[in-house]
Structure formats: structure tokens, C-alpha cells
Scaffold this motif. Structure first.
Motif, mmCIF file in Angstrom:
data_model
loop_
_atom_site.group_PDB
_atom_site.id
_atom_site.type_symbol
_atom_site.label_atom_id
_atom_site.label_comp_id
_atom_site.label_asym_id
_atom_site.label_seq_id
_atom_site.Cartn_x
_atom_site.Cartn_y
_atom_site.Cartn_z
ATOM 1 N N UNK A 248 -58.453 38.226 -12.804
ATOM 2 C CA UNK A 248 -57.413 37.385 -13.983
ATOM 3 C C UNK A 248 -57.930 36.565 -14.252
ATOM 4 N N UNK A 249 -59.341 35.766 -13.550
ATOM 5 C CA UNK A 249 -59.822 34.233 -13.452
ATOM 6 C C UNK A 249 -61.065 33.803 -14.457
ATOM 7 N N UNK A 250 -62.054 34.722 -13.586
ATOM 8 C CA UNK A 250 -63.428 34.965 -14.447
ATOM 9 C C UNK A 250 -63.393 35.509 -15.397
ATOM 10 N N UNK A 251 -64.935 35.088 -16.534
ATOM 11 C CA UNK A 251 -64.624 34.714 -17.373
ATOM 12 C C UNK A 251 -65.402 36.112 -17.938
ATOM 13 N N UNK A 252 -64.359 37.235 -19.125
ATOM 14 C CA UNK A 252 -64.722 38.674 -19.145
ATOM 15 C C UNK A 252 -65.278 39.259 -20.555
ATOM 16 N N UNK A 253 -64.969 37.896 -21.571
ATOM 17 C CA UNK A 253 -65.056 37.993 -22.930
ATOM 18 C C UNK A 253 -66.822 38.044 -23.700
ATOM 19 N N UNK A 254 -66.701 39.357 -24.008
ATOM 20 C CA UNK A 254 -68.311 39.689 -23.666
ATOM 21 C C UNK A 254 -69.509 38.324 -25.262
#
Length: 354
Positions: A42-48
Motif C-alpha cells: 500500500x505505501x512503499x514506492x512502486x512507480x517505475x
């Protein structure tokens, strides 16, 4: 909501007691696999577009937690689940030590700052190495910050750092030599190039000898004179270090004895970053810390030449999801500027000197 909780509840309790409670809660979270993974999703950065690569290590986002919070490598996975792109644990010394007498941690709420004189309180390198050797349940980049044991004289400092490095470098995604804390007597003397050269040379030999070669950085103080900042940059390039973290806390304040962090450090930290970028260009990875409060600050540091940015005091005043919120705002900003990756922004406003 968090601001209300902080104002009405948390600030009424001893700052170090709240710190220990928070670390314990995050350590518990790190031992709860399902909850940890749900929060990370939910909260970690996942945007490439936020991914950064520095010294061969891949970071999911540019904003990480500075050393000083997770002193014993107890809760890095819990911290990462709340949105930080990396976690720097420590400062860890070769031998465990209790640190300085309490009270030793003070909030300056009006200034959005903190003064600490903790004194590298930690259980030692062996204990931290055992924790770091455990399998990580969620992806997290962990840097390890090492310092000098207080009772070790300056003449034996190199051997002391090497002892810590031998135990911790194999477990670290990157290693940091801390010679800039104001809370260990004589430590900042080691920033002088004639003392820093043999220290970094010896620790680098250890880091280079690990199975994957552990990247090595040095962390410097904001209180160095400009010519000394230049000298450290030249030395780092000469020795083939991977980067510099700028900056630690400052002793230039009128409060309690100790190092000041937070908003008052913002201008000098940015100034040192710009000087390092001007001196070293892109030959060193620069990590900017000090006075980082929001997405504007992170963006400004990246434009000035920082590949990575770290915060700690900003998290205290910004709340548990501070890093996650900043990473979401950075995602929008990258697209607003027509970039495919935040890496394209690194150094855009920097000027390089010879």
C-alpha cells in the motif's frame, strides 16, 4: 490527524521514550509477515518512474531514512513498509556501548527541529550483523552506518572502524563511514584529510573484499569550512569512494549541547550539496540529508545534484506515512515535467567547477 496526536499527546512525553516505543512497534511489524507485506504493497514506492540506481544498487524511490533512528538494525523492514526507499541503520560501533547520559534527545517544536547527544548508543556490530543476516520478508535497501567506539583512542580509530566493517560490510547494500557526529569526543577530527585518508583506505579494502563488493560512502558535517568540503570531495574521488552523504547534524546553535537537525539545517545542507556537486560533478553519488521536510525539498536536492535524499526529523513532524506521501507527490511531479524517470532530474540546476 497526526498533527493533532503529536501536539496533544506525543510532545508531552519524553522524546527518547517515544523513540524507543516507535522502534519497538516497527520491530514487531517486521515480525508480522502478512501485515508487513500488505503495508508495503500500500505505501512503499512502486512507480517505475521513481526508481534510482546508485553505485550499482537499485532503489525503489529516492527518499530514504537517515541513520540515527534504527540504531541496532531492528526494524528496517517495518520502516520500508511505510514508504521509505531505503533505510540506513546505525550508527553502529565495533563494540556495544550505552551512549551518553539521559536526557539526550530534545524536540524544538516551533523550529521543527531536534537536538540529540545520543553518543552512538547501540549493541555493537556483532548483534547488528546477526539481525542483518536474516532473510528479508519485503524488498528493502539497507545501508549500514559505522562509527568509532567512544573508549577507543584516536590512534586506534582505523582498527576500530575496520573491525566494525568486517562484520557489517557483507550484510550491507552500502556502507557509510561516519566521522561527523558531534556526540563522540574527537570524532570530527577524523574529517581532516590527513586522518581521513588512512581510515577510508582501510575500510575500503574491507568493503571491496566482500563477495559482491560493498559500496562505500563517507558522511560529513555541515560545519566543515568550504575548503575542507572541497578537500573531502577530492579525497573521495582519489580513493574511488562511491559517494558522500551531506550532511550530519550541526553544532552551530544556541540550544542544548548536541547536534541540531531539522529545518534550521536546510540552507547549509543544500549549500554543501551544491558545493560537492560543483567540485566532483557526477564522479560521486551524492546523498543529501538535513532539513528535508517535503516533496519540494526532495525535488530541490535532486535538481542540485543529489541522487538520493534522506530524512529523519521531517518524519518526526510529518507522521508515519510522511515518506509515502512524498513519493506519491514526486511521481506526479515527474510526469508534470514530462520526464519518464526522476533520474533525469538529477543535477539539472547544478554548476560544475574544476
Amino acid at each position: 490527524m497526526y498533527r493533532l496526536v503529536f501536539t496533544q499527546v506525543l510532545r508531552r512525553f519524553d522524546a527518547e521514550a517515544v523513540h524507543h516505543l516507535t522502534v519497538s512497534a516497527l520491530a514487531l511489524l517486521a515480525r508480522l509477515p502478512l501485515l508487513k507485506r500488505l503495508l508495503h504493497r500500500a505505501f512503499a514506492p512502486h512507480d517505475p518512474a521513481l526508481r534510482m540506481t546508485a553505485f550499482g544498487v537499485h532503489f525503489p524511490g529516492p527518499l530514504g531514512l537517515a541513520a540515527g533512528f534504527d540504531k541496532d538494525a531492528a526494524c528496517a523492514e517495518g520502516v520500508a513498509a511505510l514508504g521509505f526507499g531505503h533505510v540506513e541503520v546505525g550508527t553502529i560501533t565495533a563494540h556495544g556501548q550505552p551512549g551518553n547520559p539521559r536526557p539526550r534527545l530534545f524536540r524544538l517544536v516551533r523550529e521543527r527541529a531536534v537536538i540529540n547527544r545520543m553518543g552512538f548508543n547501540n549493541a555493537g556490530a556483532a548483534a547488528a550483523a546477526r539481525r542483518l543476516s536474516r532473510t528479508r520478508g519485503v524488498p528493502v535497501v539497507i545501508g549500514v552506518n559505522i562509527g568509532k567506539t567512544k573508549v577507543v583512542p584516536e590512534s586506534e580509530a582505523v582498527a576500530d572502524y575496520v573491525a566494525a566493517a568486517r562484520q557489517l560490510a557483507p550484510m550491507a547494500d552500502y556502507l557509510v563511514v561516519n566521522v561527523s557526529s558531534p556526540n563522540t569526543p574527537g570524532l570530527r577530527n577524523l574529517q581532516a584529510v590527513e586522518l581521513l585518508r588512512p581510515l577510508l583506505t582501510a575500510v575500503k579494502e574491507v568493503a571491496d573484499g566482500t563477495p559482491r563488493r560493498t559500496p562505500l560512502l563517507v558522511k560529513i558535517a555541515p560545519d566543515l569550512a568550504d575548503e575542507d568540503v572541497d578537500a573531502v570531495a577530492d579525497l573521495a574521488v582519489e580513493l574511488g569512494l562511491d559517494g558522500i552523504i551531506a550532511t550530519n547534524t550541526t553544532i552551530r546553535h544556541g540550544g542544548e549541547t548536541g547536534g541540531l537537525s531539522g529545518r534550521p539545517l536546510k540552507a547549509r545542507s543544500l549549500e554543501v550539496l551544491r558545493r560537492l556537486r560543483g567540485k566532483a560533478g557526477d564522479r560521486l553519488t551524492l546523498v543529501s540529508a538535513g532539513g528535508v521536510e517535503d516533496a519540494d525539498d526532495v525535488w530541490e536536492r535532486i535538481l542540485a545534484g543529489a541522487t538520493l535524499v534522506q530524512g529523519y526529523t521531517g518524519w518526526i513532524y510529518g507522521g508515519p506515512l510522511w515518506a509515502s506521501r512524498i513519493h506519491r507527490q514526486l511521481s506526479r511531479r515527474v510526469r508534470r515535467h514530462g520526464m519518464s524517470s526522476i533520474a533525469e532530474a538529477v543535477g539539472r540546476t547544478a554548476c560544475t567547477r574544476s
